[in-house]
Every structure is written in C-alpha cells, then in structure tokens.
Design a protein around this motif. Structure first.
Motif, PDB file in Angstrom:
ATOM      1  N   ARG A  70       0.841  -1.197   0.000  1.00  0.00           N
ATOM      2  CA  ARG A  70       0.000   0.000   0.000  1.00  0.00           C
ATOM      3  C   ARG A  70       0.879   1.251   0.000  1.00  0.00           C
ATOM      4  N   SER A  71       1.930   1.266   0.818  1.00  0.00           N
ATOM      5  CA  SER A  71       2.845   2.406   0.841  1.00  0.00           C
ATOM      6  C   SER A  71       3.537   2.575  -0.500  1.00  0.00           C
ATOM      7  N   TYR A  72       3.934   1.462  -1.103  1.00  0.00           N
ATOM      8  CA  TYR A  72       4.583   1.488  -2.421  1.00  0.00           C
ATOM      9  C   TYR A  72       3.630   2.102  -3.460  1.00  0.00           C
ATOM     10  N   ALA A  73       2.393   1.644  -3.456  1.00  0.00           N
ATOM     11  CA  ALA A  73       1.420   2.113  -4.448  1.00  0.00           C
ATOM     12  C   ALA A  73       1.149   3.604  -4.297  1.00  0.00           C
ATOM     13  N   HIS A  74       0.956   4.053  -3.068  1.00  0.00           N
ATOM     14  CA  HIS A  74       0.677   5.474  -2.852  1.00  0.00           C
ATOM     15  C   HIS A  74       1.887   6.328  -3.216  1.00  0.00           C
ATOM     16  N   ALA A  75       3.093   5.851  -2.916  1.00  0.00           N
ATOM     17  CA  ALA A  75       4.296   6.615  -3.266  1.00  0.00           C
ATOM     18  C   ALA A  75       4.432   6.753  -4.779  1.00  0.00           C
ATOM     19  N   HIS A  76       4.117   5.679  -5.501  1.00  0.00           N
ATOM     20  CA  HIS A  76       4.195   5.713  -6.965  1.00  0.00           C
ATOM     21  C   HIS A  76       3.197   6.726  -7.534  1.00  0.00           C
ATOM     22  N   VAL A  77       1.978   6.686  -7.060  1.00  0.00           N
ATOM     23  CA  VAL A  77       0.942   7.586  -7.574  1.00  0.00           C
ATOM     24  C   VAL A  77       1.257   9.031  -7.205  1.00  0.00           C
ATOM     25  N   ARG A  78       1.722   9.265  -5.989  1.00  0.00           N
ATOM     26  CA  ARG A  78       2.082  10.629  -5.581  1.00  0.00           C
ATOM     27  C   ARG A  78       3.181  11.195  -6.467  1.00  0.00           C
ATOM     28  N   PHE A  79       4.193  10.386  -6.746  1.00  0.00           N
ATOM     29  CA  PHE A  79       5.288  10.850  -7.596  1.00  0.00           C
ATOM     30  C   PHE A  79       4.768  11.209  -8.982  1.00  0.00           C
ATOM     31  N   ALA A  80       3.931  10.354  -9.523  1.00  0.00           N
ATOM     32  CA  ALA A  80       3.398  10.596 -10.869  1.00  0.00           C
ATOM     33  C   ALA A  80       2.564  11.865 -10.919  1.00  0.00           C
ATOM     34  N   LEU A  81       1.754  12.099  -9.886  1.00  0.00           N
ATOM     35  CA  LEU A  81       0.890  13.279  -9.889  1.00  0.00           C
ATOM     36  C   LEU A  81       1.670  14.572  -9.671  1.00  0.00           C
ATOM     37  N   SER A  82       2.759  14.491  -8.897  1.00  0.00           N
ATOM     38  CA  SER A  82       3.522  15.706  -8.596  1.00  0.00           C
ATOM     39  C   SER A  82       4.542  16.029  -9.672  1.00  0.00           C
TER      40      SER A  82
END
Length: 207
Positions: A95-107
C-alpha cells in the motif's frame, strides 16, 4: 555588469560537477512549468547565468541532457518506492509502495512522461543513462513481487505498473477526482493482494 563580456566567468563559479546538477535542476523546473519542448541548452545556460557554450562541458546535446534528466527521475522514484516499502506487513508495504508511486506521478507528471518516453524499445540502440536507471526501477518492483529471474518476469509486475500508471493518468486528466485518488489506490491494492500473497506467501521476508 553583463556576463556576456566574460563568457567563462560564471561557469568558473561551479566546481566538481555542480554546474551539471544546476543544469538538471533548471531543466526539471522548465519541464514541469512549460513542457519538454521548452528545455534547451541555451535556455538552461541563460537561467543558470553561464555562457551558451558552458552546458556542452557536461552534455553533448539536448538529447543527452533529457536522457540524464529521465535517469535522475527514475533513480528518485526508485529511492522513494524503496523507502516506502520497508515497514509494516506485506499489505502495508505494498500500500505504501502504491501510494508513493501515484504521488510521484501526480507531482511530476511531465517528468514521468519524459522518463517513460526515453526507454522505448529501439532494436540495436545502445543502453543509456535512462535505460540503465529504468532497469534498476523495474528490478526493484520485480524483487518486491518475488520475481527471481529478470529474463522470465511474470505478468504481475506489468499488472501492478499498469494499474498504478492508469490511476495516475486518470487523476492527472481530471477523470478521477483528486479527493478519491487515495481511495482508488487502496482498492487497487486490495484487489491485487491475493495474487501478490500467492506469489510471496512462502517467502520468509513476505511478512
């Protein structure tokens, strides 16, 4: 005083590769603000206050600079994902991995686009800094998913990457409301966890 009268004065301010990093930092700012077409060596020289020829000391051309910028992006993403996936049980790590990936992509949307555009498969093309960094990024995901042979990767890493990149694209385009990104990311992890657990269930490090 204009620096154009002394074209190497400002370049001499930078030592031990700091001009190279300054150029990459400015390239990232221009990319995020104005898109990849606005990233030129001449513009970066102007923004860093050096002569037009100074960037050539570090990058042969614009293509090499963009490749280095993409490589830096992949390495930054890999570091963030590796840190995110270190604590908690198996589900919490993913879950932490997935959220970190999405946050990076959005920012860093334009940077993410550049990163993946630089690693398109071209038969016979020699490896570049970007393809090497991308290899480390993909190897990290494969290891987390229990892949042992990089030459025979299962569909799971592609499924995970496609899911997270799809969520990011939906959010970036406005088709997924920002206030629902976390909810959808959590749902994706919950749907994938039975498959991930099936692969990692017998791994002592699986949690």
């Amino acid at each position: 005083m204009s620096t154009s009268a002394y074209p190497d004065v400002m370049a001499d301010v930078y030592h031990h590769g700091s001009l190279r990093q300054a150029l990459l930092d400015e390239a990232r700012r221009v990319l995020l603000d104005r898109g990849s077409e606005a990233v030129t060596l001449r513009e970066l020289a102007r923004r860093t206050g050096v002569s037009h020829g100074a960037p050539a000391r570090h990058f042969a051309d614009r293509d090499e600079l963009l490749d280095a910028l993409a490589a830096q992006g992949f390495d930054e993403l890999s570091r963030q994902l590796e840190r995110a996936a270190t604590d908690g049980d198996m589900t919490e790590r993913f879950r932490s991995y997935a959220h970190a990936h999405v946050r990076f992509a959005l920012s860093t949307g334009p940077l993410m686009d550049l990163m993946f555009s630089r690693i398109a498969v071209h038969p016979g093309r020699p490896p570049t800094a970007a393809t090497d960094a991308a290899g480390r990024f993909f190897a990290l995901g494969a290891r987390l998913l229990g892949e042992r042979d990089p030459s025979r990767v299962s569909p799971l890493p592609y499924l995970l990457a496609g899911t997270l990149e799809g969520i990011s694209a939906l959010a970036a385009s406005g088709r997924l409301p920002q206030d629902r990104v976390a909810e959808v990311t959590d749902a994706a992890v919950s749907m994938l966890m039975p498959v991930i657990r099936g692969r990692l269930g017998n791994d002592p490090a699986g949690g």
